[in-house]
Design an enzyme around this catalytic site. Structure first.
Site, PDB file in Angstrom:
ATOM      1  N   LYS A 222       1.026  -1.315   0.079  1.00  0.00           N
ATOM      2  CA  LYS A 222      -0.163  -0.010   0.049  1.00  0.00           C
ATOM      3  C   LYS A 222       1.006   1.274   0.009  1.00  0.00           C
ATOM      4  CE  LYS A 222      -3.277   2.725   3.027  1.00  0.00           C
ATOM      5  NZ  LYS A 222      -3.674   2.497   4.411  1.00  0.00           N
ATOM      6  N   ASP A 227      -2.604  10.128   3.673  1.00  0.00           N
ATOM      7  CA  ASP A 227      -4.033   9.868   3.666  1.00  0.00           C
ATOM      8  C   ASP A 227      -4.805  10.727   4.877  1.00  0.00           C
ATOM      9  OD1 ASP A 227      -6.522   8.730   3.802  1.00  0.00           O
ATOM     10  OD2 ASP A 227      -5.815   6.951   5.285  1.00  0.00           O
ATOM     11  N   LYS A 234     -10.257  12.651   7.954  1.00  0.00           N
ATOM     12  CA  LYS A 234      -9.830  12.309   9.253  1.00  0.00           C
ATOM     13  C   LYS A 234      -9.774  13.355  10.296  1.00  0.00           C
ATOM     14  CE  LYS A 234      -6.734   8.671   7.741  1.00  0.00           C
ATOM     15  NZ  LYS A 234      -7.114   7.663   8.564  1.00  0.00           N
ATOM     16  N   ASP A 245       1.662   6.117   5.752  1.00  0.00           N
ATOM     17  CA  ASP A 245       0.631   5.329   5.454  1.00  0.00           C
ATOM     18  C   ASP A 245       1.116   4.525   4.251  1.00  0.00           C
ATOM     19  OD1 ASP A 245      -1.980   4.191   6.076  1.00  0.00           O
ATOM     20  OD2 ASP A 245      -2.941   5.502   4.448  1.00  0.00           O
ATOM     21  N   ASP A 304     -12.335   6.594   3.542  1.00  0.00           N
ATOM     22  CA  ASP A 304     -11.010   6.492   4.204  1.00  0.00           C
ATOM     23  C   ASP A 304     -10.467   5.111   4.427  1.00  0.00           C
ATOM     24  OD1 ASP A 304      -8.717   7.200   5.931  1.00  0.00           O
ATOM     25  OD2 ASP A 304     -10.117   7.250   7.817  1.00  0.00           O
ATOM     26  N   GLU A 306      -9.521   3.464   1.878  1.00  0.00           N
ATOM     27  CA  GLU A 306      -8.700   3.485   0.508  1.00  0.00           C
ATOM     28  C   GLU A 306      -8.015   2.255   0.502  1.00  0.00           C
ATOM     29  OE1 GLU A 306      -5.735   4.764   2.634  1.00  0.00           O
ATOM     30  OE2 GLU A 306      -7.642   5.353   2.904  1.00  0.00           O
ATOM     31  N   ARG A 308      -7.490  -0.745   1.093  1.00  0.00           N
ATOM     32  CA  ARG A 308      -8.159  -2.041   0.486  1.00  0.00           C
ATOM     33  C   ARG A 308      -8.508  -1.906  -1.219  1.00  0.00           C
ATOM     34  NH1 ARG A 308     -12.253  -2.328   5.101  1.00  0.00           N
ATOM     35  NH2 ARG A 308     -10.739  -1.204   6.208  1.00  0.00           N
TER      36      ARG A 308
END
Length: 456
Positions: A222, A227, A234, A245, A304, A306, A308
């Site tokens: 990833k 993020d 967030k 992230d 949020d 994202e 996956r």
């Protein structure tokens, strides 16, 4: 100043040094003068019997040496290996070098004054080759640390791609960077949607290493360079470390570097989707439907979640390239930290092996993992009214398992698949041993060991 190290072991030797009042975790380290000679006395306790405990001891020794500004140190590694009879001498010495050099890491690119100290380490000549082997490991881990520690404005999808080109220059690894106009043509539809809200357009990095491997294997990381949560923004206290992230992608990059340096006989492809997930008028939205390359449709329940979404792109691409063994790694869910705390990452798989094997991997690598269940009934929680599946559930429980279930939906039956949720381990549990401020470099040694185990 120059000093040397004396290793002493257990209570029988501590009696000779009455000022040693107690033994700390694994070992107690004291700086003394014996006559005119400066000496570090390292009293090893009974817990120093694993690879990890030796690395921690060596890291703490390095920090103590730096504290006293010692620039030359002589160590008898033979006496250390004699004390630790539970491990082969080579393992003991490599672990010492690994802990020693990892503890010397500093991210100081943006500091006007360096705090690092160059230390000349003297030891038996016979161990030079072991030092070289350990240095390959530490170099790879520090690549991951460097990437994670970069400010988000300096590590965008575009600059990240260029860094990967530079890292693997003059190696056996081919690097291809797919740009925004190419990624959908290669099947990375979710990556395009997640990244389209940013002026820093999405990229996909493809790293290929082919060294006589029979089976095709893949690593997927990833790579969310920052993020903010997208439209599902967030809260402020959740954003501080979101530059990390992309920790999973950093682990993949470091592992590819280490695997290449070890010349493992494997045909291995790394797939790293690179995006910045921020809100704007062009961001993807909750309720959007994403159609994947295999025809599966996914409703976006939360922007949020994202990670996956883009990992699924990578998993499909890996399988389309013929991979029958895939490991993905990501800072995916806060839930994994609720389950396992801040030191142990979660390992999910459709073909889990014995707990003993994973305990061995944790002890040897220092990247601690624990097998987590794949509860097939939880897949029903991802049901969508408008698409085949949703990227989030409505329950606050079992988030790490349902995220793994989402990814598992994209894995073909005969493919061996590992999923590592490292959201809680991208930074050190505590700044001790060979860990320093900043990123931990988690995952590099773990991924390398998983690949090595498979090819052996």
């Amino acid at each position: 100043m120059q000093a040397n190290v004396n290793f002493i072991c257990g209570e029988k030797d501590i009696a000779s040094y009455p000022f040693l009042q107690s033994i700390e975790h694994f070992a107690s380290i004291h700086f003394v003068y014996e006559g005119s000679q400066a000496v570090f006395l390292v009293s090893l306790n009974d817990e120093v019997h694993s690879h990890e405990s030796i690395k921690v001891m060596a890291g703490n020794l390095r920090k103590k040496v730096e504290e006293y500004r010692i620039n030359k140190l002589e160590v008898s590694l033979e006496s250390l290996s004699n004390y630790i009879s539970s491990l082969p001498a080579e393992d003991t010495i490599k672990a010492f070098f690994e802990g020693w050099y990892l503890a010397g890491y500093r991210f100081e690119h943006y500091k006007s004054d360096s705090q690092s100290l160059d230390i000349d380490l003297f030891y038996e000549e016979d161990y030079r080759e072991l030092e070289e082997e350990a240095s390959k490991v530490t170099e790879a881990v520090c690549i991951a640390r460097d990437l994670c520690n970069e400010p988000a404005s300096n590590l965008t999808p575009a600059t990240y791609g260029q860094k990967l080109i530079n890292i693997f220059q003059d190696t056996m690894i081919d690097v291809t960077i797919l740009h925004e106009e190419d990624i959908c043509d290669h099947g990375f539809h979710a990556t395009y949607h997640v990244g389209k809200g940013s002026n820093d357009t999405p990229r996909v990095a493809l790293l290929t290493y082919h060294n006589q491997g029979k089976n095709k294997m893949a690593l997927v990381g990833k790579g969310v360079t920052f993020d903010a949560g997208g439209i599902n923004l967030k809260q402020a206290n959740d954003i501080v470390d979101m530059k990390m992230d992309m920790g999973g992608s950093a682990a993949v990059a470091g592992a590819m570097k280490l695997i290449e340096s070890m010349e493992l006989p494997v045909h291995l492809t790394a797939i790293i989707p690179l995006v910045e997930n921020i809100p704007s008028r062009t961001s993807y939205l909750p309720s959007d439907i994403i159609t994947y390359q295999n025809g599966m449709t996914v409703e976006v329940g939360n922007t949020d979640a994202e990670g996956r979404l883009i990992l699924a792109d990578g998993l499909l691409y890996a399988q389309n390239q013929g991979a029958d063994w895939i490991a993905d790694i990501a800072t995916l869910t806060g839930s994994i930290g609720h389950a396992l705390g801040l030191k142990v990452a979660g390992l999910f798989s459709n073909k889990l092996e014995s707990l003993t094997e994973y305990e061995r991997i944790s002890q040897e690598t220092g990247d601690h993992i624990w097998p987590m269940p794949m509860v097939k009934e939880y897949k029903g929680l991802l049901k969508s009214e408008t698409a085949d599946i949703k990227n989030v559930t409505s329950t606050p429980f079992g988030g790490a398992i349902t995220a793994a279930s989402f990814l598992h939906s994209f894995i073909e039956k005969d493919v061996k698949w590992y999923h590592i949720d490292m959201a809680n381990t991208v930074k050190p549990f505590e700044i001790s041993g060979y860990y320093v401020e900043g990123a931990s470099g988690f995952g590099v040694r773990l991924l390398t060991e998983l690949v090595k185990k498979e090819v052996e």
